[in-house]
Design an enzyme around this catalytic site. Structure first.
Site, PDB file in Angstrom:
ATOM      1  N   GLU A  82       0.006  -1.256   5.844  1.00  0.00           N
ATOM      2  CA  GLU A  82       1.039  -0.504   6.561  1.00  0.00           C
ATOM      3  C   GLU A  82       1.063   0.830   6.828  1.00  0.00           C
ATOM      4  OE1 GLU A  82       5.175   0.838   7.555  1.00  0.00           O
ATOM      5  OE2 GLU A  82       3.760   1.282   5.904  1.00  0.00           O
ATOM      6  N   ASP A 114       0.833  -1.199   0.042  1.00  0.00           N
ATOM      7  CA  ASP A 114      -0.047   0.114  -0.001  1.00  0.00           C
ATOM      8  C   ASP A 114       0.871   1.329  -0.043  1.00  0.00           C
ATOM      9  OD1 ASP A 114       0.778  -0.551   2.722  1.00  0.00           O
ATOM     10  OD2 ASP A 114      -0.675   0.646   3.448  1.00  0.00           O
TER      11      ASP A 114
END
Length: 373
Positions: free
Chosen positions: A138, A73
């Site tokens: 994350e 991400d």
């Protein structure tokens, strides 16, 4: 779905990954592309998909296992997807969201997985069994972190002799990480009209003592496995006040402590509380821990980690920030950060990475992971 060529130049692969938008909680497209590419372009891996997490590992019976882990991400896009490339060859720079944090690291890991295990093109063999972990979320709250979820639900995948997290480090090993702790010191008083301030008890004034402690604080420097960690104690937020003519009855200051990994969270909390104990014991402020995450010891003395340092020509330093290496360290796995890109450029609108550095990190890890055949 985007087709990824894992055997292409890892700089080209970085660009392809950046062009797949993957803001946190919207990683399905990139997870699909990574899973498909691993299944079609690698050999000898057990591959598992769980949610938007893609896992792969070899079972070659080597004496040691290395984890390569990277998050898929990014932070929200800032008009910087698709990527933009300027220059050529070793002078090329790739601009775009995630180039630094951390799709260039992901590209290196994927490229190595394909080019080191596919028998028709590989001229090396793996010196270690290899585990790849590509995970989601994350960049947002810890409860969504895909690696944290794996640690709870599939802990055997986090077992290894050393773990390498592809966070941007400029191609230099950054070992372990600092812990982080946040506390809130809250002062209470009595509200009154400021024209009659003697009728009140000013809560803001009660923070003067704690603020003086912060201003005078001398942080430690701690050397562990040759890495120097520098602690820091900082006020990061202060709030209070009702109106321009009112003595405030409440105020608070938030304090962040970045602590070396030789302290655990409890020891760090005790240290900070001791600093403010005179004001707590006098009833001037209350003390509340609002957030905490442990650090990670560098573990560079472990044989597998020492081999990595040797492959990097002895270049390493301490990691000051907190990263997911802490999740491995909590399981007794030595972990380091190593990836292309300047960490100071992460999350910026003009985030960018040098193609030459992507290739340098790929070459470094290839030396570490391989034995000649």
């Amino acid at each position: 779905m985007t087709d990824l060529d894992l055997r292409s130049d890892p700089a080209d692969l970085t660009a392809a990954l950046v062009d797949i938008a993957s803001v946190s909680r919207d990683e399905t497209a990139i997870a699909d592309a990574v899973e498909t590419a691993l299944r079609n372009q690698t050999d000898g891996f057990e591959i598992v998909r769980t949610g938007n997490r893609v896992l792969a590992r070899t079972q070659l019976g080597r004496d040691s296992r290395v984890i390569l882990a990277g998050h898929l991400d990014t932070v929200p896009i800032a008009d910087n997807v698709p990527c933009r490339r300027e220059g050529a060859g070793d002078d090329e720079i790739i601009h775009g969201c995630g180039t630094v944090d951390m799709k260039s690291g992901d590209a290196v890991f994927l490229h190595l997985a394909a080019t080191m295990t596919y028998p028709d093109i590989s001229d090396t063999d793996l010196a270690h069994d290899l585990t790849l972990i590509f995970y989601d979320c994350e960049e947002i709250e810890a409860r969504y972190n895909g690696l944290g979820i794996l640690a709870e639900e599939m802990p055997d995948w986090l077992t290894a002799d050393v773990a390498i997290l592809g966070e941007p480090t400029g191609g230099i090993i950054e070992a372990g990480c600092q812990g982080t702790l946040r506390v809130r010191l809250t002062a209470s008083g009595v509200r009154a009209h400021s024209a009659r301030s003697w009728l009140g008890d000013n809560a803001i004034h009660k923070l003067a003592g704690p603020l003086s402690v912060l201003a005078d604080y001398s942080p430690r420097r701690v050397v562990i496995d040759g890495c120097e960690y520098r602690e820091g104690l900082s006020a990061v937020r202060i709030d209070g006040g009702v109106a321009g003519n009112v003595v405030p009855d409440e105020a608070f200051v938030d304090v962040n402590f970045r602590f070396a990994p030789d302290r655990d969270v409890d020891a760090a909390t005790a240290h900070v509380r001791e600093l403010f104990a005179p004001f707590i014991d006098a009833g001037e402020v209350t003390f509340t821990r609002t957030d905490a995450a442990p650090g990670a010891l560098p573990g560079l003395a472990h044989p597998a980690a020492a081999e990595l340092v040797a492959a990097a020509d002895g270049r390493f330093r301490a990691k000051y920030g907190w990263t997911d290496v802490s999740r491995f360290a909590a399981r007794g796995v030595p972990a380091v950060n190593l990836g292309p890109g300047d960490p100071n450029l992460a999350h910026k609108r003009d985030e960018r990475v040098e193609s030459a550095q992507i290739r340098e990190v790929a070459d470094l890890l290839r030396r570490y992971l391989s034995v000649e055949v």
